[in-house]
Design an enzyme around this catalytic site. Structure first.
Site, PDB file in Angstrom:
ATOM      1  N   SER A 105       0.843  -1.201   0.000  1.00 57.39           N
ATOM      2  CA  SER A 105       0.000   0.000   0.000  1.00 57.39           C
ATOM      3  C   SER A 105       0.883   1.257   0.000  1.00 57.39           C
ATOM      4  O   SER A 105       1.779   1.380  -0.840  1.00 57.39           O
ATOM      5  CB  SER A 105      -0.946  -0.051   1.202  1.00 57.39           C
ATOM      6  OG  SER A 105      -1.935   0.904   1.079  1.00 57.39           O
ATOM      7  N   ARG A 141     -11.369   7.230   8.851  1.00 54.03           N
ATOM      8  CA  ARG A 141     -10.967   5.826   8.948  1.00 54.03           C
ATOM      9  C   ARG A 141     -12.072   4.905   8.441  1.00 54.03           C
ATOM     10  O   ARG A 141     -11.813   3.899   7.789  1.00 54.03           O
ATOM     11  CB  ARG A 141     -10.604   5.487  10.400  1.00 54.03           C
ATOM     12  CG  ARG A 141     -10.177   4.038  10.616  1.00 54.03           C
ATOM     13  CD  ARG A 141      -8.926   3.678   9.809  1.00 54.03           C
ATOM     14  NE  ARG A 141      -8.243   2.512  10.345  1.00 54.03           N
ATOM     15  CZ  ARG A 141      -7.102   2.035   9.890  1.00 54.03           C
ATOM     16  NH1 ARG A 141      -6.518   2.622   8.855  1.00 54.03           N
ATOM     17  NH2 ARG A 141      -6.524   0.998  10.431  1.00 54.03           N
ATOM     18  N   ASP A 154      -9.006  -6.663  -4.088  1.00 53.13           N
ATOM     19  CA  ASP A 154      -8.644  -5.283  -3.698  1.00 53.13           C
ATOM     20  C   ASP A 154      -9.461  -4.283  -4.523  1.00 53.13           C
ATOM     21  O   ASP A 154      -9.327  -4.209  -5.746  1.00 53.13           O
ATOM     22  CB  ASP A 154      -7.136  -5.087  -3.952  1.00 53.13           C
ATOM     23  CG  ASP A 154      -6.596  -3.778  -3.367  1.00 53.13           C
ATOM     24  OD1 ASP A 154      -7.403  -2.868  -3.094  1.00 53.13           O
ATOM     25  OD2 ASP A 154      -5.368  -3.681  -3.199  1.00 53.13           O
ATOM     26  N   HIS A 169      -8.131  -5.021  -0.031  1.00 57.07           N
ATOM     27  CA  HIS A 169      -6.812  -4.398   0.023  1.00 57.07           C
ATOM     28  C   HIS A 169      -6.002  -4.879   1.237  1.00 57.07           C
ATOM     29  O   HIS A 169      -4.800  -5.126   1.142  1.00 57.07           O
ATOM     30  CB  HIS A 169      -7.002  -2.879   0.068  1.00 57.07           C
ATOM     31  CG  HIS A 169      -5.739  -2.112   0.163  1.00 57.07           C
ATOM     32  ND1 HIS A 169      -4.790  -2.117  -0.827  1.00 57.07           N
ATOM     33  CD2 HIS A 169      -5.247  -1.312   1.149  1.00 57.07           C
ATOM     34  CE1 HIS A 169      -3.778  -1.355  -0.470  1.00 57.07           C
ATOM     35  NE2 HIS A 169      -4.022  -0.867   0.733  1.00 57.07           N
ATOM     36  N   ASP A 170      -6.670  -5.028   2.389  1.00 61.33           N
ATOM     37  CA  ASP A 170      -5.968  -5.463   3.600  1.00 61.33           C
ATOM     38  C   ASP A 170      -5.387  -6.878   3.469  1.00 61.33           C
ATOM     39  O   ASP A 170      -4.666  -7.326   4.371  1.00 61.33           O
ATOM     40  CB  ASP A 170      -6.911  -5.415   4.811  1.00 61.33           C
ATOM     41  CG  ASP A 170      -6.837  -4.091   5.561  1.00 61.33           C
ATOM     42  OD1 ASP A 170      -5.899  -3.310   5.297  1.00 61.33           O
ATOM     43  OD2 ASP A 170      -7.717  -3.837   6.410  1.00 61.33           O
TER      44      ASP A 170
HETATM   45  C1  LIG Z   1      -1.578  -3.309  16.967  1.00 62.19           C
HETATM   46  C2  LIG Z   1      -1.368  -2.096  16.066  1.00 62.19           C
HETATM   47  O1  LIG Z   1      -1.778  -1.066  16.360  1.00 62.19           O
HETATM   48  S1  LIG Z   1      -0.530  -2.393  14.627  1.00 62.19           S
HETATM   49  C3  LIG Z   1      -0.208  -0.808  14.002  1.00 62.19           C
HETATM   50  C4  LIG Z   1       0.100  -0.914  12.620  1.00 62.19           C
HETATM   51  N1  LIG Z   1      -1.057  -1.396  11.930  1.00 62.19           N
HETATM   52  C5  LIG Z   1      -1.073  -1.497  10.612  1.00 62.19           C
HETATM   53  O2  LIG Z   1      -0.158  -1.198   9.931  1.00 62.19           O
HETATM   54  C6  LIG Z   1      -2.268  -2.042  10.003  1.00 62.19           C
HETATM   55  C7  LIG Z   1      -3.483  -1.587  10.646  1.00 62.19           C
HETATM   56  N2  LIG Z   1      -4.340  -2.711  10.917  1.00 62.19           N
HETATM   57  C8  LIG Z   1      -5.278  -3.061  10.113  1.00 62.19           C
HETATM   58  O3  LIG Z   1      -5.445  -2.485   9.099  1.00 62.19           O
HETATM   59  C9  LIG Z   1      -6.201  -4.189  10.532  1.00 62.19           C
HETATM   60  O4  LIG Z   1      -6.247  -4.181  11.941  1.00 62.19           O
HETATM   61  C10 LIG Z   1      -5.814  -5.576  10.050  1.00 62.19           C
HETATM   62  C11 LIG Z   1      -5.846  -5.579   8.566  1.00 62.19           C
HETATM   63  C12 LIG Z   1      -4.455  -5.987  10.452  1.00 62.19           C
HETATM   64  C13 LIG Z   1      -6.849  -6.510  10.709  1.00 62.19           C
HETATM   65  O5  LIG Z   1      -7.533  -7.311   9.852  1.00 62.19           O
HETATM   66  P1  LIG Z   1      -8.456  -8.502  10.431  1.00 62.19           P
HETATM   67  O6  LIG Z   1      -7.661  -9.374  11.317  1.00 62.19           O
HETATM   68  O7  LIG Z   1      -9.093  -9.141   9.252  1.00 62.19           O
HETATM   69  O8  LIG Z   1      -9.473  -7.732  11.343  1.00 62.19           O
HETATM   70  P2  LIG Z   1     -11.028  -7.409  11.144  1.00 62.19           P
HETATM   71  O9  LIG Z   1     -11.290  -6.522  10.008  1.00 62.19           O
HETATM   72  O10 LIG Z   1     -11.790  -8.678  11.144  1.00 62.19           O
HETATM   73  O11 LIG Z   1     -11.358  -6.607  12.485  1.00 62.19           O
HETATM   74  C14 LIG Z   1     -11.312  -7.276  13.698  1.00 62.19           C
HETATM   75  C15 LIG Z   1     -11.796  -6.357  14.804  1.00 62.19           C
HETATM   76  O12 LIG Z   1     -13.157  -5.984  14.543  1.00 62.19           O
HETATM   77  C16 LIG Z   1     -13.947  -6.301  15.699  1.00 62.19           C
HETATM   78  N3  LIG Z   1     -15.319  -6.611  15.299  1.00 62.19           N
HETATM   79  C17 LIG Z   1     -15.751  -7.602  14.487  1.00 62.19           C
HETATM   80  N4  LIG Z   1     -17.100  -7.555  14.414  1.00 62.19           N
HETATM   81  C18 LIG Z   1     -17.506  -6.497  15.166  1.00 62.19           C
HETATM   82  C19 LIG Z   1     -18.784  -5.956  15.492  1.00 62.19           C
HETATM   83  N5  LIG Z   1     -19.907  -6.478  15.014  1.00 62.19           N
HETATM   84  N6  LIG Z   1     -18.820  -4.861  16.316  1.00 62.19           N
HETATM   85  C20 LIG Z   1     -17.691  -4.324  16.816  1.00 62.19           C
HETATM   86  N7  LIG Z   1     -16.461  -4.820  16.548  1.00 62.19           N
HETATM   87  C21 LIG Z   1     -16.377  -5.892  15.722  1.00 62.19           C
HETATM   88  C22 LIG Z   1     -13.250  -7.517  16.284  1.00 62.19           C
HETATM   89  O13 LIG Z   1     -13.648  -7.713  17.632  1.00 62.19           O
HETATM   90  C23 LIG Z   1     -11.796  -7.109  16.137  1.00 62.19           C
HETATM   91  O14 LIG Z   1     -11.471  -6.199  17.163  1.00 62.19           O
HETATM   92  P3  LIG Z   1      -9.953  -6.021  17.653  1.00 62.19           P
HETATM   93  O15 LIG Z   1      -9.146  -5.657  16.428  1.00 62.19           O
HETATM   94  O16 LIG Z   1     -10.030  -4.917  18.635  1.00 62.19           O
HETATM   95  O17 LIG Z   1      -9.544  -7.339  18.222  1.00 62.19           O
HETATM   96  N1  LIG Z   2      -5.047  -1.111   6.991  1.00 60.00           N
HETATM   97  C1  LIG Z   2      -3.817  -0.615   6.489  1.00 60.00           C
HETATM   98  C2  LIG Z   2      -3.971  -0.471   5.037  1.00 60.00           C
HETATM   99  C3  LIG Z   2      -3.723   0.850   4.425  1.00 60.00           C
HETATM  100  O1  LIG Z   2      -3.193   0.605   3.192  1.00 60.00           O
HETATM  101  C4  LIG Z   2      -3.385   0.633   7.232  1.00 60.00           C
HETATM  102  O2  LIG Z   2      -4.190   1.162   7.982  1.00 60.00           O
HETATM  103  O3  LIG Z   2      -2.241   1.051   7.145  1.00 60.00           O
END
Ligand SMILES: CC(=O)SCCNC(=O)CCNC(=O)[C@H](O)C(C)(C)COP(=O)(O)OP(=O)(O)OC[C@H]1O[C@@H](n2cnc3c(N)ncnc32)[C@H](O)[C@@H]1OP(=O)(O)O
Ligand SMILES: N[C@@H](CCO)C(=O)O
EC number: 2.3.1.31
Length: 376
Positions: A154, A224, A327, A357-358
């Site tokens: 990304s 977001r 994506d 995309h994720d």
């Molecule tokens: C830990 C950090 O901060 S890492 C920092 C750097 N991060 C990054 O670079 C990427 C940012 N992260 C992301 O983009 C995303 O979190 C990803 C892509 C990694 C996660 O993807 P997935 O594992 O597929 O997560 P998904 O989309 O299913 O979301 C899960 C969350 O939604 C919550 N959820 C699911 N259904 C619901 C609902 N009905 N109501 C409320 N929350 C919900 C889950 O409880 C879970 O919560 P949590 O993350 O607090 O445990």
């Molecule tokens: N979920 C990722 C994807 C952005 O490309 C982020 O927040 O950085």
């Protein structure tokens, strides 16, 4: 004592941006994993995405079993980076730097200006190219003449691509995941709506909310949510959430419900609200705006050539270009146009995923063999 990763901040002076703006002092925060070999030939630079950070891995095989698990928190690419994993920290010296303009240690809107106050509205526009140029300075500081590989997804993919063009002789391999050669109208439009969401929040105060103790939570949260809908596929969301109400999710029914929700509060609304809250609690709004703008303006052709292949022709790296089947932000066809225009034999892959995309973050198992092979 286990030492899996090191966190550091490099300081630079009189750094000139593409716009001509000069940072008298500029910091780049980074984490390193593994050891640089005597030949300095095993360094891998990982470029994080829009809201990522330098903590790409715990650096240990099993973070939960580490001597002090809290010091070994899993990173955002834990499945892919670490001892014995595809980007093997036993073999490679892995570096992950916070992007210029970010809010995880590098110079950004929240960092103090010369007067000691946060830059806020005074923070200049930065480009993906500026981010790459700052990382070239970091390469000098770390004594790395050429990276074995520069890898990113990304916005990280855009950074990796620009790095391969800003310093062609310093990149042996480059993996570009889910990223294009330039932002097209669709991506510019998504960025436009997100930037407006932040700017229209009365707590944004033109970007100077920090000095008066305010924060545009609603604007950043809405940005977001808009972004998240581009990060996940419609079919995935339909299958996961359908039109169920949040009260039908016993495990998650406790999640805060906005007062404005009325009778109908759908699970998908709750999911998006949760994604918004998680980001707002960990990310700066002005940083988000600056980085979104940089990605909006990403265009490898700028100042090089209007012909894409010509603009990319200076790159010397061997390229691997990977997209995600579902994506909808950077569709495989757009990523394929980048691959087709790059010089040399380009290895291409499409990850088969419903996660949109994720997928570049969630499909670590599928991605790993491709990365492992390419790095060999
Ligand atoms: C830990 C950090 O901060 S890492 C920092 C750097 N991060 C990054 O670079 C990427 C940012 N992260 C992301 O983009 C995303 O979190 C990803 C892509 C990694 C996660 O993807 P997935 O594992 O597929 O997560 P998904 O989309 O299913 O979301 C899960 C969350 O939604 C919550 N959820 C699911 N259904 C619901 C609902 N009905 N109501 C409320 N929350 C919900 C889950 O409880 C879970 O919560 P949590 O993350 O607090 O445990
Ligand atoms: N979920 C990722 C994807 C952005 O490309 C982020 O927040 O950085």
């Amino acid at each position: 004592m286990q030492v899996a990763s090191r966190t550091a901040v490099a300081e630079f002076h009189d750094v000139v941006l593409e716009s001509g703006y000069v940072f008298e002092q500029l910091h780049i925060a980074y984490e390193t994993y593994g050891q640089l070999n005597a030949e300095k030939s095993n360094a891998v630079l990982i470029e994080h995405a829009l809201t990522g950070d330098p903590h790409v891995s715990s650096g240990v095989a099993n973070p939960a079993a580490a001597e002090s698990p809290r010091s070994f928190a899993p990173g955002w690419w834990e499945e892919v980076v670490g001892p014995g994993r595809a980007i093997d920290t036993n073999e490679f010296f892995v570096v992950c730097a916070n992007a210029l303009g970010g809010c995880n240690g590098s110079t950004g809107p929240t960092s103090p200006s010369a007067d000691g106050l946060a830059h806020g509205s005074r923070f200049p526009d930065v480009s993906i190219r500026d981010m790459a140029a700052a990382e070239v300075l970091l390469s000098d500081r770390l004594g790395i003449p050429a990276w074995h590989a520069v890898i990113g997804g990304s916005m990280g993919g855009a950074r990796a691509l620009e790095f391969a063009l800003v310093a062609p002789e310093r990149v042996k391999r480059a993996t570009i995941l889910a990223a294009p050669a330039f932002s097209d109208a669709d991506q510019i439009a998504w960025a436009h709506t997100q930037i407006q969401a932040i700017e229209l929040d009365p707590d944004f105060c033109g970007g100077d909310y920090a000095v008066i103790g305010r924060f545009p939570r609603r604007g950043l949260g809405l940005a977001r949510q808009i972004a998240h809908l581009t990060y996940r596929a419609d079919s995935e969301l339909n299958e996961r959430f359908a039109n169920t109400r949040q009260e039908q999710w016993p495990d998650l029914a406790h999640r805060p419900r906005p007062a404005s929700a009325g009778d109908a509060y759908y699970a998908i609304q709750s999911y998006l609200d949760h994604q918004a809250t998680k980001l707002v609690d960990r990310f700066d709004a002005q940083s988000y705006r600056i980085l979104t703008q940089a990605l909006r303006d990403h265009d490898v052709r700028r100042g090089r050539s209007t012909n894409l292949a010509e603009a990319l022709s200076a790159a010397q790296a061997k390229f691997q270009v990977i997209s995600v089947s579902s994506d909808r932000l950077y569709p495989p066809a757009q990523v394929a146009r980048l691959a087709a225009a790059l010089p040399g034999d380009v290895e291409t892959q499409v990850l088969d995923s419903w996660a949109g995309h994720d997928g570049f973050l969630t499909e670590g198992v599928q991605l790993s063999p491709h990365l492992r092979r390419f790095l060999t």
